[in-house]
Design a protein around this motif. Sequence first.
Motif, PDB file in Angstrom:
ATOM      1  N   LEU A  20       0.829  -1.203   0.000  1.00  0.00           N
ATOM      2  CA  LEU A  20       0.000   0.000   0.000  1.00  0.00           C
ATOM      3  C   LEU A  20       0.865   1.255   0.000  1.00  0.00           C
ATOM      4  CD1 LEU A  20      -2.794   1.296   0.143  1.00  0.00           C
ATOM      5  CD2 LEU A  20      -2.746   0.976   2.630  1.00  0.00           C
ATOM      6  N   LEU A  21       1.916   1.265   0.809  1.00  0.00           N
ATOM      7  CA  LEU A  21       2.810   2.420   0.872  1.00  0.00           C
ATOM      8  C   LEU A  21       3.527   2.634  -0.459  1.00  0.00           C
ATOM      9  CD1 LEU A  21       4.303   1.846   4.422  1.00  0.00           C
ATOM     10  CD2 LEU A  21       2.981   3.834   3.718  1.00  0.00           C
ATOM     11  N   ARG A  22       3.772   1.553  -1.191  1.00  0.00           N
ATOM     12  CA  ARG A  22       4.494   1.637  -2.457  1.00  0.00           C
ATOM     13  C   ARG A  22       3.695   2.400  -3.522  1.00  0.00           C
ATOM     14  NH1 ARG A  22       5.474  -3.748  -3.339  1.00  0.00           N
ATOM     15  NH2 ARG A  22       7.247  -3.662  -1.919  1.00  0.00           N
ATOM     16  N   LYS A  23       2.404   2.613  -3.276  1.00  0.00           N
ATOM     17  CA  LYS A  23       1.564   3.303  -4.257  1.00  0.00           C
ATOM     18  C   LYS A  23       1.669   4.828  -4.172  1.00  0.00           C
ATOM     19  CE  LYS A  23      -1.959  -0.359  -4.278  1.00  0.00           C
ATOM     20  NZ  LYS A  23      -3.400  -0.654  -4.016  1.00  0.00           N
ATOM     21  N   PHE A  24       2.278   5.333  -3.075  1.00  0.00           N
ATOM     22  CA  PHE A  24       2.217   6.764  -2.841  1.00  0.00           C
ATOM     23  C   PHE A  24       3.605   7.409  -2.830  1.00  0.00           C
ATOM     24  CE2 PHE A  24      -1.390   4.839  -0.537  1.00  0.00           C
ATOM     25  CZ  PHE A  24      -2.412   5.352  -1.328  1.00  0.00           C
ATOM     26  N   GLU A  25       3.606   8.693  -3.110  1.00  0.00           N
ATOM     27  CA  GLU A  25       4.842   9.483  -3.067  1.00  0.00           C
ATOM     28  C   GLU A  25       5.306   9.554  -1.612  1.00  0.00           C
ATOM     29  OE1 GLU A  25       7.297  12.626  -2.254  1.00  0.00           O
ATOM     30  OE2 GLU A  25       5.170  12.994  -1.917  1.00  0.00           O
ATOM     31  N   PRO A  26       6.556   9.158  -1.328  1.00  0.00           N
ATOM     32  CA  PRO A  26       7.003   9.036   0.070  1.00  0.00           C
ATOM     33  C   PRO A  26       6.917  10.335   0.866  1.00  0.00           C
ATOM     34  CG  PRO A  26       8.516   7.921  -1.413  1.00  0.00           C
ATOM     35  CD  PRO A  26       7.569   8.677  -2.279  1.00  0.00           C
ATOM     36  N   GLY A  27       7.181  11.484   0.217  1.00  0.00           N
ATOM     37  CA  GLY A  27       7.156  12.745   0.942  1.00  0.00           C
ATOM     38  C   GLY A  27       5.793  13.063   1.529  1.00  0.00           C
TER      39      GLY A  27
END
Length: 512
Positions: A20-27
Amino acid sequence: MATVFNPDTLYAFYKKARNLLRKFEPGSVTGHILNALHKAHTGGVEVLRHYQPWNLLLALKWAIQEADATAHRRPAATLNDVHRVLNIIHDMEAHVRMPSEFEHVTLFMRHMAFQQFWLHPPDGSALVRQEILFGELPTGHAFQREFFELAGFTVADSTELSFALLVAFLSGSDPRVINRADFANIEPRLSVGALDRFLRHLSRTPTQLRTWLNEPPIRQVSVSDQFILPSPFLRAPLLNAEGRFFVYHPPLLFRALEELAYRTLRSKDPEWFAQRFGPIFEQHVARCLADARITAVPEEKSKTSLAGSGKCVDFLIVENDCNVLIDAKGVEMSTVGRVSHEAEIVYRAVKDSAMKAIVQGMDTVRRMRQTPSERIPFGTHENYLLVVTFEPLHLGPSNELGALFGSQLTRRLHRDFGEPLPFSLENVFFCSIGELERLLARIRAGSTTLLAALRFAKQSDSDRTTRKFDFGQHVQELGPPADRLPFLEDALGRLCERCIQRLPPELRRAVK
């Protein structure tokens, strides 16, 4: 049917959260988590019900680990997206080991303690303790040289800048950000480059974070252990975003600054560090006892005065014909000792330090009983042992110590000392150096005595309704907090004065 720990199930949740986290821009994820971490710090218990700092730091670590060269192209995460990740982590907590899966309830409580007990306000005594332990060593001491080699600035610079950073953080208009300009008044009088090296030492850029958090020692930690072990952000509690330094979580920053010299020196070679730190730590305990006006017989005198051969504790104190034995072990709990749910493994983790202190205490009392009383003044009644460590070991209440380790400990003691033992394991207490300093401050202030405090702790631990998990909880019940021990207060005053002397003359006058 009760949930049983299953690492495969836990790992499946872990992969779900990371995917799930891999789908979003980390910042964007980082921004939402930083906001939540600061809300958790200031919002009280009600906010902590929704935002647990240890879970937020886990989510932050995973988000950064999932960043890559194309991560900036991903869509921004919403707060709801972050909540979805936190809900997955919350679900994971239902699949870690339950209390029934531990050999003893204290082993379960230890996991919670290591996970959560670091959440407390800044501690001036802890900060100045670094100055006393390491900053007051001779310039040519191995620790002074090693620290400069590892950090690029001196221990003295470290404590001054840590003090200044805490002042800037606690008095700043935006407590989430530390700017280089916050040090403008003192930088001209610092060693050249010390400020920049200090800030680099405590921070990572986003690129550095991704590389560092994916190194095998961090990436390969098991999922269940990640809930218990200290966050790697403890080593770098600031995010360097183009020269602006964002504070992940205030208590994390406090703990990092309070042990900066200790952690830095220990990081390269823990065994080398431990061998040299032990005598320094013992001297610190001696200063604490002297400052509390407690007369203690040192180990050297006990060795030559007591009959027979064998071990001796570092300090022997006689009060009302009773003996209080104190042994200083400048240790902290090892990784395996923190995460294990098995008594035997925890016992092995502390066998050569904390458990060794119990053997030394038993040996000391055995030799005392063989010694004519005119050769050394010692008590003939109760015997207590206080084992002082650098960090809390979280070994639970005194009356549970024998049950916690079972035959692993008692078998060895009965083999060496017979039955009955020289003193009961209920008379053994473990305390951190901070807990000892607070106890001795109360003793100096006249609130209690050493013997009275240990009798009180033993009585409290014998009753389920008053039992305490850590020794410091007994100290809190011995009266209101007292002033720091004088040598700690004096050292803090000197540190403050040094920082004031770094200021321009007009500001120095204003401060004073």
